[in-house]
Scaffold this motif. Structure first.
Motif, PDB file in Angstrom:
ATOM      1  N   UNK A 142      42.457  77.849  37.038  1.00 17.61           N
ATOM      2  CA  UNK A 142      43.707  77.106  37.214  1.00 17.61           C
ATOM      3  C   UNK A 142      44.693  77.474  36.111  1.00 17.61           C
ATOM      4  N   UNK A 143      44.194  77.575  34.876  1.00 13.66           N
ATOM      5  CA  UNK A 143      45.069  77.941  33.765  1.00 13.66           C
ATOM      6  C   UNK A 143      45.706  79.311  33.965  1.00 13.66           C
ATOM      7  N   UNK A 144      44.904  80.228  34.529  1.00 17.43           N
ATOM      8  CA  UNK A 144      45.404  81.578  34.741  1.00 17.43           C
ATOM      9  C   UNK A 144      46.225  81.692  36.016  1.00 17.43           C
ATOM     10  N   UNK A 145      46.277  80.621  36.789  1.00 19.22           N
ATOM     11  CA  UNK A 145      47.025  80.665  38.046  1.00 19.22           C
ATOM     12  C   UNK A 145      46.279  81.362  39.162  1.00 19.22           C
ATOM     13  N   UNK A 146      44.985  81.582  38.948  1.00 15.86           N
ATOM     14  CA  UNK A 146      44.165  82.276  39.942  1.00 15.86           C
ATOM     15  C   UNK A 146      43.561  81.229  40.899  1.00 15.86           C
ATOM     16  N   UNK A 147      44.447  80.629  41.714  1.00 15.80           N
ATOM     17  CA  UNK A 147      44.035  79.439  42.464  1.00 15.80           C
ATOM     18  C   UNK A 147      42.964  79.702  43.519  1.00 15.80           C
ATOM     19  N   UNK A 148      42.941  80.921  44.064  1.00 19.90           N
ATOM     20  CA  UNK A 148      41.971  81.165  45.141  1.00 19.90           C
ATOM     21  C   UNK A 148      40.526  81.110  44.674  1.00 19.90           C
ATOM     22  N   UNK A 149      40.349  81.244  43.367  1.00 18.11           N
ATOM     23  CA  UNK A 149      39.019  81.080  42.788  1.00 18.11           C
ATOM     24  C   UNK A 149      38.483  79.668  43.042  1.00 18.11           C
ATOM     25  N   UNK A 150      39.395  78.711  43.223  1.00 21.53           N
ATOM     26  CA  UNK A 150      38.983  77.323  43.457  1.00 21.53           C
ATOM     27  C   UNK A 150      38.085  77.203  44.686  1.00 21.53           C
ATOM     28  N   UNK A 151      38.338  78.032  45.697  1.00 22.20           N
ATOM     29  CA  UNK A 151      37.509  77.968  46.897  1.00 22.20           C
ATOM     30  C   UNK A 151      36.061  78.316  46.569  1.00 22.20           C
ATOM     31  N   UNK A 152      35.889  79.346  45.742  1.00 19.42           N
ATOM     32  CA  UNK A 152      34.530  79.721  45.347  1.00 19.42           C
ATOM     33  C   UNK A 152      33.895  78.615  44.517  1.00 19.42           C
ATOM     34  N   UNK A 153      34.712  77.987  43.656  1.00 17.24           N
ATOM     35  CA  UNK A 153      34.193  76.925  42.797  1.00 17.24           C
ATOM     36  C   UNK A 153      33.761  75.720  43.636  1.00 17.24           C
ATOM     37  N   UNK A 154      34.559  75.394  44.653  1.00 11.44           N
ATOM     38  CA  UNK A 154      34.260  74.196  45.447  1.00 11.44           C
ATOM     39  C   UNK A 154      33.208  74.443  46.526  1.00 11.44           C
ATOM     40  N   UNK A 155      33.237  75.614  47.125  1.00  7.32           N
ATOM     41  CA  UNK A 155      32.366  75.841  48.289  1.00  7.32           C
ATOM     42  C   UNK A 155      31.230  76.823  48.056  1.00  7.32           C
ATOM     43  N   UNK A 156      31.361  77.694  47.050  1.00 10.34           N
ATOM     44  CA  UNK A 156      30.381  78.765  46.896  1.00 10.34           C
ATOM     45  C   UNK A 156      29.362  78.514  45.800  1.00 10.34           C
ATOM     46  N   UNK A 157      29.849  78.434  44.558  1.00  4.48           N
ATOM     47  CA  UNK A 157      28.938  78.345  43.418  1.00  4.48           C
ATOM     48  C   UNK A 157      27.982  77.149  43.457  1.00  4.48           C
ATOM     49  N   UNK A 158      28.419  75.971  43.962  1.00  3.13           N
ATOM     50  CA  UNK A 158      27.459  74.854  43.962  1.00  3.13           C
ATOM     51  C   UNK A 158      26.161  75.154  44.718  1.00  3.13           C
ATOM     52  N   UNK A 159      26.153  76.189  45.567  1.00  3.32           N
ATOM     53  CA  UNK A 159      24.902  76.582  46.218  1.00  3.32           C
ATOM     54  C   UNK A 159      23.845  76.929  45.168  1.00  3.32           C
ATOM     55  N   UNK A 160      24.296  77.483  44.044  1.00  3.65           N
ATOM     56  CA  UNK A 160      23.333  77.849  42.993  1.00  3.65           C
ATOM     57  C   UNK A 160      22.705  76.574  42.417  1.00  3.65           C
ATOM     58  N   UNK A 161      23.542  75.537  42.205  1.00  2.00           N
ATOM     59  CA  UNK A 161      22.998  74.260  41.732  1.00  2.00           C
ATOM     60  C   UNK A 161      21.948  73.743  42.710  1.00  2.00           C
ATOM     61  N   UNK A 162      22.249  73.920  44.011  1.00  3.16           N
ATOM     62  CA  UNK A 162      21.321  73.398  45.023  1.00  3.16           C
ATOM     63  C   UNK A 162      20.058  74.230  45.149  1.00  3.16           C
ATOM     64  N   UNK A 163      20.185  75.524  44.867  1.00  4.34           N
ATOM     65  CA  UNK A 163      18.990  76.369  44.894  1.00  4.34           C
ATOM     66  C   UNK A 163      17.986  75.825  43.878  1.00  4.34           C
ATOM     67  N   UNK A 164      18.511  75.421  42.720  1.00  9.24           N
ATOM     68  CA  UNK A 164      17.637  74.974  41.641  1.00  9.24           C
ATOM     69  C   UNK A 164      17.223  73.508  41.788  1.00  9.24           C
ATOM     70  N   UNK A 165      18.167  72.656  42.204  1.00 10.21           N
ATOM     71  CA  UNK A 165      17.857  71.223  42.207  1.00 10.21           C
ATOM     72  C   UNK A 165      17.581  70.632  43.595  1.00 10.21           C
ATOM     73  N   UNK A 166      17.788  71.405  44.664  1.00  8.87           N
ATOM     74  CA  UNK A 166      17.441  70.888  45.986  1.00  8.87           C
ATOM     75  C   UNK A 166      16.366  71.734  46.635  1.00  8.87           C
ATOM     76  N   UNK A 167      16.646  73.044  46.734  1.00 12.19           N
ATOM     77  CA  UNK A 167      15.758  73.923  47.486  1.00 12.19           C
ATOM     78  C   UNK A 167      14.375  74.035  46.838  1.00 12.19           C
ATOM     79  N   UNK A 168      14.353  74.477  45.586  1.00 10.20           N
ATOM     80  CA  UNK A 168      13.059  74.700  44.936  1.00 10.20           C
ATOM     81  C   UNK A 168      12.208  73.421  44.824  1.00 10.20           C
ATOM     82  N   UNK A 169      12.755  72.306  44.342  1.00  3.35           N
ATOM     83  CA  UNK A 169      11.915  71.101  44.265  1.00  3.35           C
ATOM     84  C   UNK A 169      11.347  70.691  45.625  1.00  3.35           C
TER      85      UNK A 169
END
Lengths: 287, 280
Positions: A142-169
């Motif tokens: 956001x600081x850099x004005x690279x707003x399209x990265x927000x889509x990856x932040x909101x929809x993409x990267x959290x999959x990694x959190x889920x791989x570790x805290x949802x899928x594996x357990x």
């Protein structure tokens, strides 16, 4: 009944989709796939015993019929209840030789599901904490004005959190937990005190679910009256839920018309006479 | 430097913004920022359409970096309202950062309150209650019924709220937090209370196995029958009120209340008050 790696992996994907900050969005995820009734359907299909899956899902749904998460505070984690608790409960019911739709099977499912669901809140906090990493990347974008990265932040990267805290357990607990549950049968006989207690707790737990919901709508003892009227309709008059809802609509209508009439009467009065107190009541909401 | 044509957000962009909210309001949830990122992604298409140059886009997006959290289904209306306010700002309609954020912050709480009791507290338990009845005995019918009915109501309800918010703009605020909003909330609370009572009586059963028997083994006092003669479901109702008072009056967390119930169950089993009657 055992749970294979493939079955465990399917359950793991559903856990990732259905948790409170889940990857299917909260309408389809948390409020559809995360509901134990729907989880029972999915687990029943995956484990190949639809009837038992649904029966276990129905039992657990009662405990969590109103799982309100005011301000993001969770008392139970739906991914753990629906995709770890239900499969393990199914194995337990199977190994204890209980009939799928019996009351005992339901009580066992409730105890098992609640235990796993409560412990599973760890998964909720784990996922939410790991998401901070992606959000940090988001702020920089956001600081850099690279707003399209927000889509990856909101929809993409959290999959990694889920791989570790949802899928594996989920995969590990359903696959290995199934064996542990089988061993439980020999360790804890059905007529012993621990099992009797476990089943009794299962019967008592839905009271907590109902009470959480009541906490949202009851402020003073007078607010209990609608609850007891509804309770009486169902318990004494044997009305079903749709009928209770229909009857309640007339009371809602009267309440609304009355309030509107009162506020219409107040309108012409000088502005100082209580307009302020009306808005004050609204402020103390939880977020 | 006045614009000759009034800028409006196209229907296509509004749809896009709504779908971003519908899907992504909680996907990147954290305790610190909650729904903020979902909000940013749903405002992005709107900001990109309204402002051509990068500096204006950055300035507009900064507004939505403020913390946001509410009940997300009904909260769609707030996103719709801010879409309309952003449009006004792009047309120099006397709207600035603090107008938008003041309104967002002011609506989050009340909408969370209405949404929790209307959507999570009443609508979902009612649909679930009906579905549970249909699935009694292990039939998948109830689960399928719930999936279809809830998702249709959820999607179109949120869509309606979003576009209503956009249409009304800041006029929606008066309706939501005014006298009418309060009256609606109370009415919904009445429906909610009665439905929850029905759900409790239909689906929750707390029973005691306590009885007194005479020398020949015949029971002369079956406590459960006596209690039901006073008020059907008395013991169930009593336990619910107990749980409520522990949580609401004593401020004990639900998890602690569950632990208390474990102790109660153990004590009850030991003295013969509870007995699930298990056999192999």
């Amino acid at each position: 009944m055992t749970i294979s790696w493939i079955q465990a992996c399917i359950l793991g994907v559903f856990a990732s989709l259905s948790s409170m900050p889940g990857m299917a969005g909260s309408t389809i995820g948390n409020y559809t796939l995360g509901r134990p009734l729907v989880g029972g359907l999915v687990c029943g299909l995956v484990l190949g015993d639809l009837k038992m899956g649904i029966a276990a899902g129905v039992a657990m749904q009662l405990v969590y019929i109103a799982l309100v998460t005011p301000g993001g505070t969770v008392s139970a984690d739906v991914r753990a209840v629906s995709y770890i608790g239900i499969p393990l409960a199914m194995v337990a019911i199977h190994s204890q030789g209980l009939a799928a739709t019996s009351a005992n099977a339901a009580d066992l499912a409730k105890s098992m599901g609640t235990l796993v669901g409560t412990v599973g809140t760890v998964l909720f906090y784990g996922t939410a904490t790991m998401n901070l990493v992606w959000q940090h990347m988001g702020w920089r974008a956001v600081e850099k004005g690279d707003f399209h990265k927000l889509y990856a932040v909101d929809w993409g990267y959290p999959w990694i959190s889920h791989l570790i805290f949802s899928f594996l357990p989920t995969v590990l607990m359903t696959h290995f937990g199934a064996n542990a549950v089988q061993a439980l049968k020999t360790a804890l006989p059905m007529d012993g005190i621990p099992m009797k207690t476990l089943f009794t707790v299962g019967a008592l737990l839905p009271c907590v679910g109902i009470a959480i919901l009541l906490k949202q709508i009851v402020d003073s003892p007078v607010d209990f009256i609608p609850f007891f009227v509804g309770f009486t309709f169902a318990a004494s008059l044997k009305l079903n839920l749709v009928s209770v809802t229909v009857v309640s609509l007339i009371f809602a209508m009267i309440s609304y018309k009355l309030d509107m009439a009162i506020s219409a009467n107040r309108q012409p009065a000088p502005a100082s006479s209580g307009g302020g107190s009306v808005t004050d009541d609204e402020e103390d909401e939880d977020i | 430097m006045e614009n000759t044509t009034k800028k409006t957000i196209s229907r296509k962009t509004l749809n896009k913004s709504f779908h971003h909210w519908f899907y992504g309001h909680l996907t990147a949830f954290s305790q610190e920022h909650m729904q903020t990122f979902g909000y940013l992604t749903s405002m992005l298409p709107i900001v990109e359409e309204l402002y051509d140059n990068k500096a204006d886009q950055e300035k507009a997006m900064k507004t939505y970096t403020a913390f946001f959290n509410t009940e997300p289904q009904l909260g769609s209306i707030i996103v719709g309202i801010t879409a309309s306010l952003e449009e006004a700002r792009a047309n120099d309609g006397g709207v600035d950062d603090s107008t938008i954020n003041g309104l967002r912050a002011g609506l989050m709480g009340p909408i969370a309150g209405i949404g929790d009791s209307l959507v999570v507290g009443t609508l979902i338990p009612v649909i679930l209650g009906i579905a549970l009845g249909m699935s009694d005995g292990g039939s998948p019918l109830g689960a399928i019924f719930y999936i279809i009915v809830w998702n249709l109501l959820g999607y179109f309800g949120m869509r309606f709220a979003y576009f209503k918010g956009y249409e009304l703009g800041d006029k929606a605020v008066g309706i939501l937090v005014g006298a009418q909003g309060k009256a609606i909330r109370k009415a919904i609370g009445t429906v909610g209370g009665m439905v929850v009572g029905g759900v409790a009586a239909t689906w929750v059963t707390v029973k005691t196995s306590f009885k007194l028997t005479n020398s020949s083994g015949k029971a002369y006092l079956v406590l459960q029958d006596k209690l039901d003669a006073v008020y059907p479901g008395l013991l169930t109702a009593a336990f619910i009120v107990l749980c409520w008072s522990l949580m609401a009056k004593k401020n004990i967390s639900p998890i602690r209340v569950m632990l208390i119930l474990v102790v109660v169950a153990l004590a009850g089993v030991l003295v013969g008050f509870f007995n699930p009657g298990l056999t192999y």
